[in-house]
Design a protein around this motif. Structure first.
Motif, short mmCIF file in Angstrom:
data_model
loop_
_atom_site.label_atom_id
_atom_site.label_comp_id
_atom_site.label_asym_id
_atom_site.label_seq_id
_atom_site.Cartn_x
_atom_site.Cartn_y
_atom_site.Cartn_z
N THR A 174 50.76 -24.36 -44.89
CA THR A 174 50.92 -23.48 -43.97
C THR A 174 51.48 -22.66 -43.59
O THR A 174 50.66 -21.43 -43.87
N TRP A 175 52.91 -22.66 -43.55
CA TRP A 175 53.69 -21.20 -43.44
C TRP A 175 53.35 -20.35 -44.82
O TRP A 175 53.81 -18.72 -44.74
N ALA A 176 52.70 -20.80 -46.15
CA ALA A 176 53.03 -20.56 -46.89
C ALA A 176 51.56 -19.06 -47.18
O ALA A 176 51.41 -17.78 -47.19
N TRP A 177 49.71 -19.86 -46.41
CA TRP A 177 49.59 -18.67 -45.79
C TRP A 177 50.04 -17.66 -44.64
O TRP A 177 49.04 -16.42 -45.10
N ILE A 178 50.30 -18.07 -44.04
CA ILE A 178 50.88 -17.15 -43.37
C ILE A 178 51.40 -16.19 -43.37
O ILE A 178 51.07 -14.40 -43.34
N VAL A 179 52.10 -16.06 -44.67
CA VAL A 179 53.19 -15.12 -45.41
C VAL A 179 52.17 -14.57 -46.40
O VAL A 179 52.09 -13.17 -46.25
N ILE A 180 51.41 -14.81 -46.78
CA ILE A 180 50.73 -14.36 -47.66
C ILE A 180 49.32 -13.47 -47.16
O ILE A 180 49.39 -12.16 -46.86
N ALA A 181 49.05 -13.71 -45.52
CA ALA A 181 48.42 -12.96 -44.98
C ALA A 181 48.87 -12.23 -44.28
O ALA A 181 48.56 -11.19 -43.95
#
Length: 181
Positions: A3-10
């Motif tokens: 989830t954190w990776a997706w948040i960083v990408i977003a």
């Protein structure tokens, strides 16, 4: 991916979108400001050399112009120029070429006395004139073209057109500044 990776990408994607929109907005505001400031001169410059190059040149002229001290003519200078202009117009019938050249020189001197740059050529002078007087700068340019196009039987007509164009610019340059009362 967690989830954190997706948040960083977003967040990174959102930051890129915001940066692109800010850059686009800045360019749009700059373009609008230059168009408003230079009037028809902006469109002529863009058609002559492309948007990017024209905007860069006009922005440089605008920056340089901001450092000039453009002042109205004193009342005595204004009267002196008006009297000199009347003599030149009266001389047109006998010596149209010399009268038109004299009219151009009067304009150049009046512009110089008001604080416009005079040393870097006609195009530089014209660009600075466009900053404060966008409505008559094309008349100035046209008058110069008519003066340069004196050939053959249409020569006198070209000189007449040059005088009319120069008169429109002259009237704008020497008129007193409106009072801020």
């Amino acid at each position: 991916m967690d989830t954190w990776a997706w948040i960083v990408i977003a967040v990174v994607a959102a930051a890129i979108v915001v940066a692109v929109l800010a850059l686009w907005g800045r360019r749009t505001r700059r373009r609008s400001r230059l168009r408003d400031r230079f009037g028809p001169e902006y469109d002529r410059a863009v058609s002559d050399s492309g948007r990017k190059r024209a905007e860069r040149r006009l922005a440089e002229v605008d920056d340089e112009h901001a450092e000039l001290e453009i002042t109205p003519l004193s009342e005595s200078a204004r009267e002196r120029y008006i009297e000199e202009w009347r003599r030149v117009e009266a001389h047109f019938v006998d010596e149209p070429y010399e009268a038109a050249r004299s009219a151009e020189r009067i304009l150049q001197r009046a512009l110089g006395e008001r604080g416009y740059p005079t040393g870097r050529g006609a195009e530089h002078r014209t660009a600075h004139l466009a900053v404060d007087h966008p409505d008559v700068v094309e008349r100035y340019r046209h008058g110069q073209a008519m003066l340069d196009a004196v050939r053959g039987p249409e020569g006198t007509e070209n000189l007449r057109k040059a005088m009319l164009d120069f008169r429109a610019v002259f009237e704008e340059i020497v008129e007193p500044e409106p009072s801020l009362a």
